[in-house]
Design an enzyme around this catalytic site. Sequence first.
Site, PDB file in Angstrom:
ATOM      1  N   LYS A  33      57.373   3.621  15.418  1.00 44.88           N
ATOM      2  CA  LYS A  33      56.568   3.734  14.202  1.00 44.88           C
ATOM      3  C   LYS A  33      56.219   2.380  13.601  1.00 44.88           C
ATOM      4  O   LYS A  33      55.082   2.163  13.168  1.00 44.88           O
ATOM      5  CB  LYS A  33      57.283   4.600  13.165  1.00 44.88           C
ATOM      6  CG  LYS A  33      58.570   3.994  12.603  1.00 44.88           C
ATOM      7  CD  LYS A  33      59.174   4.872  11.537  1.00 44.88           C
ATOM      8  CE  LYS A  33      60.440   4.235  10.973  1.00 44.88           C
ATOM      9  NZ  LYS A  33      60.187   2.943  10.323  1.00 44.88           N
ATOM     10  N   THR A  34      57.198   1.468  13.538  1.00 50.44           N
ATOM     11  CA  THR A  34      56.918   0.155  12.953  1.00 50.44           C
ATOM     12  C   THR A  34      55.923  -0.612  13.818  1.00 50.44           C
ATOM     13  O   THR A  34      55.060  -1.328  13.303  1.00 50.44           O
ATOM     14  CB  THR A  34      58.225  -0.647  12.784  1.00 50.44           C
ATOM     15  OG1 THR A  34      59.149   0.119  12.005  1.00 50.44           O
ATOM     16  CG2 THR A  34      57.957  -1.960  12.070  1.00 50.44           C
ATOM     17  N   ASP A 219      55.486   2.199   4.963  1.00 52.27           N
ATOM     18  CA  ASP A 219      56.474   2.643   5.948  1.00 52.27           C
ATOM     19  C   ASP A 219      57.514   3.538   5.265  1.00 52.27           C
ATOM     20  O   ASP A 219      57.717   3.472   4.053  1.00 52.27           O
ATOM     21  CB  ASP A 219      57.162   1.412   6.559  1.00 52.27           C
ATOM     22  CG  ASP A 219      57.873   1.747   7.858  1.00 52.27           C
ATOM     23  OD1 ASP A 219      57.680   2.844   8.395  1.00 52.27           O
ATOM     24  OD2 ASP A 219      58.631   0.881   8.354  1.00 52.27           O
ATOM     25  N   GLU A 220      58.179   4.393   6.048  1.00 45.53           N
ATOM     26  CA  GLU A 220      59.289   5.248   5.567  1.00 45.53           C
ATOM     27  C   GLU A 220      58.884   6.073   4.347  1.00 45.53           C
ATOM     28  O   GLU A 220      59.606   6.142   3.342  1.00 45.53           O
ATOM     29  CB  GLU A 220      60.523   4.395   5.228  1.00 45.53           C
ATOM     30  CG  GLU A 220      61.025   3.513   6.359  1.00 45.53           C
ATOM     31  CD  GLU A 220      61.792   4.273   7.424  1.00 45.53           C
ATOM     32  OE1 GLU A 220      61.768   5.518   7.413  1.00 45.53           O
ATOM     33  OE2 GLU A 220      62.403   3.608   8.280  1.00 45.53           O
ATOM     34  N   GLN A 250      64.062  12.675   8.918  1.00 45.88           N
ATOM     35  CA  GLN A 250      64.947  11.542   8.662  1.00 45.88           C
ATOM     36  C   GLN A 250      65.072  11.258   7.164  1.00 45.88           C
ATOM     37  O   GLN A 250      65.442  10.147   6.767  1.00 45.88           O
ATOM     38  CB  GLN A 250      64.439  10.305   9.410  1.00 45.88           C
ATOM     39  CG  GLN A 250      64.457  10.476  10.917  1.00 45.88           C
ATOM     40  CD  GLN A 250      64.074   9.208  11.660  1.00 45.88           C
ATOM     41  OE1 GLN A 250      64.852   8.252  11.734  1.00 45.88           O
ATOM     42  NE2 GLN A 250      62.872   9.190  12.202  1.00 45.88           N
ATOM     43  N   ARG A 557      70.525   7.826  17.001  1.00 44.68           N
ATOM     44  CA  ARG A 557      70.822   6.384  17.083  1.00 44.68           C
ATOM     45  C   ARG A 557      71.276   6.009  18.488  1.00 44.68           C
ATOM     46  O   ARG A 557      71.256   4.839  18.856  1.00 44.68           O
ATOM     47  CB  ARG A 557      71.942   5.987  16.102  1.00 44.68           C
ATOM     48  CG  ARG A 557      71.731   6.237  14.609  1.00 44.68           C
ATOM     49  CD  ARG A 557      70.421   5.715  14.095  1.00 44.68           C
ATOM     50  NE  ARG A 557      69.406   6.768  14.131  1.00 44.68           N
ATOM     51  CZ  ARG A 557      68.106   6.536  14.023  1.00 44.68           C
ATOM     52  NH1 ARG A 557      67.657   5.308  13.906  1.00 44.68           N
ATOM     53  NH2 ARG A 557      67.253   7.527  14.044  1.00 44.68           N
TER      54      ARG A 557
END
Length: 623
Positions: A33-34, A219-220, A250, A557
């Site tokens: 995503k980043t 973002d996020e 998330q 993770r």
Amino acid sequence: MIHIGDLNPIQQRAVLFEKDRPLMILAGAGSGKTKVLTYRAAHLIKDEGVNPSSVLLLTFTNKAAGEMLSRVQTLLETNYSSPTGGTFHSFSVRILRKFGLAVGVPISFSVFDENDQIETIKRAMQVLGVDQKAMRPASILNSISDAKNNLIGEKEYASYAKGSFQETVAKVYTVYQNLLRQYSGLDFDDLLLKTVKLLKEDENTLNRVRELFPYVLVDEYQDTNKAQYELTKLLAIKSHHLTVVGDASQAIYSWRGADYKNLQYLKRDFPEIITINLEQNYRSSQNILMAANEVIEKNKNHPILRLWTNNEQGEKIAIFQAESEIDEAQYILKEVKGNSRKGVQLSDYAVLYRTNAQSRVVEEAFLHDGIPYILFGGTRFYERKEVKDILSYLRILVNPEDEVSRKRAEKIGKGRVKKLEESRTGIDLQSNSISILDQVLRITGYLDLYDTNNEEDMARIENIKELRSVATEFSDLSEFLQQITLTEKESRSGNTRSSVDERDAVTLMTLHSAKGLEFRRIFMVGMEEGLFPHSRALLSTEEMEEERRLCYVGMTRAKDKLYLSYALRRLYFGQRNSNPPSRFLADVPEELIEVKNKIRQTRHISEQWGFDENGNWKWSPDD
């Protein structure tokens, strides 16, 4: 043109999506995503001819903002200046420094940190004659912070306050804000509140800011609160040059005011918004993703992305049933040491737990076995403030001449020390350690310092309860304190962050702290009902869904290997409990599981522990 050959077709579509329409990128864990967000920013600048200073990149930490800007600059090379980037709060400071006078914010305002805020709250309480023993300053500050994040000023708060607590908060809120104005200060939450107020009330400033930053990328987005949502909306509602990246699966910070529903609200306020899903995962093996998908798909209140990968099938999910928390920690040690002989590095491992207090048993196991570890974003158990406070009381009881412990205890409150000394003759110092510890807690009223409705305070209370677990192992108080001193000495001798190479140590952290990170091998411990999912979530559908999201975050993770463990009996908070295994274990398909011990390995978790079709526990087998 920026080179996008290393992006998959869906990522390319998101990067090259037309610049004049709002875009929502729902990006699953490990989907890049980043990378997509930074490539899109670079594309706007390099390929669409947008002025770099007109592109605003917003996120939640200075570190993340710095990394995004660095990656964009690398894509742009040296021919372009950097876009504007930062956290919501740093951006707000920038706007208020330049335009804040329009809403009474002086250009040279100070930003108050948490200590400054607490002291100002105390001053406001003194002005009003509010007893700080009856009502904790931190609790009042938390309520005010909550209000500000929901864009509720002091006047609005006073109009709907109900009950004695809220009515007192309303009065303190008003005096607190007056004091901040008197000191030319803003607290952290004011930065957003005042910026939104400025943009709503001053059209000239709003238009100017829109002209300065016509392209907004965030973002996020699932972690935004109401104030951050309103700020985004004000900036982009006219131009529609908005790109947000987020994943409701998330969203794990509701206790901080974050609201994943902001992703849904965007569709209401930007009806022409287009959604692109990033579901290809580049981090984890197929087995890990299949297990994580099965866990998160039980949630019904938000969109679910079905992650897939071209990575190898990978190892099965290891499930270990421990006899106790000690057995669980020893299993981790055995795996770490056994695989190190096969070339696996210590830094490849992370141990994740639901509550901070759970770190103690794992820490002690690592210390006693000489395994270097890092406590990520946390403090060693015996160095946590609340633990050291209680130990100072106990040491005064054993040795009234201990001036170091006395000074620490007096900082908590001389009245509490006095009560303890007055009661000393009534405490049988020959009784067991936990009995004495409980008496000390009762006499000093130490637990009254913490608010059970506050997440951080609850973590401190849980650490105190975990100290009770240690106390149960010692009948003699002096022996108990001596053992803690020896453990502290071991801890300082070389097994922590300050004295080991961080590249050669196992990482210990809470599940919340693990978001955004990745490790080759992940241990998720304490997978029991009441622990994870946490007992506070058992009666709330919304909170249970957040626990499930937290489990999903933890599982995703892991890159190569995922270990899930639970204990038949666990000494926790000073009591020996026998809870059934977590419902999340029952969600993992049997064909993905590798049982790592011989106990009850013949049946799947859902069969041997009696989970119904909704994953709820019905019964446990006889031991």
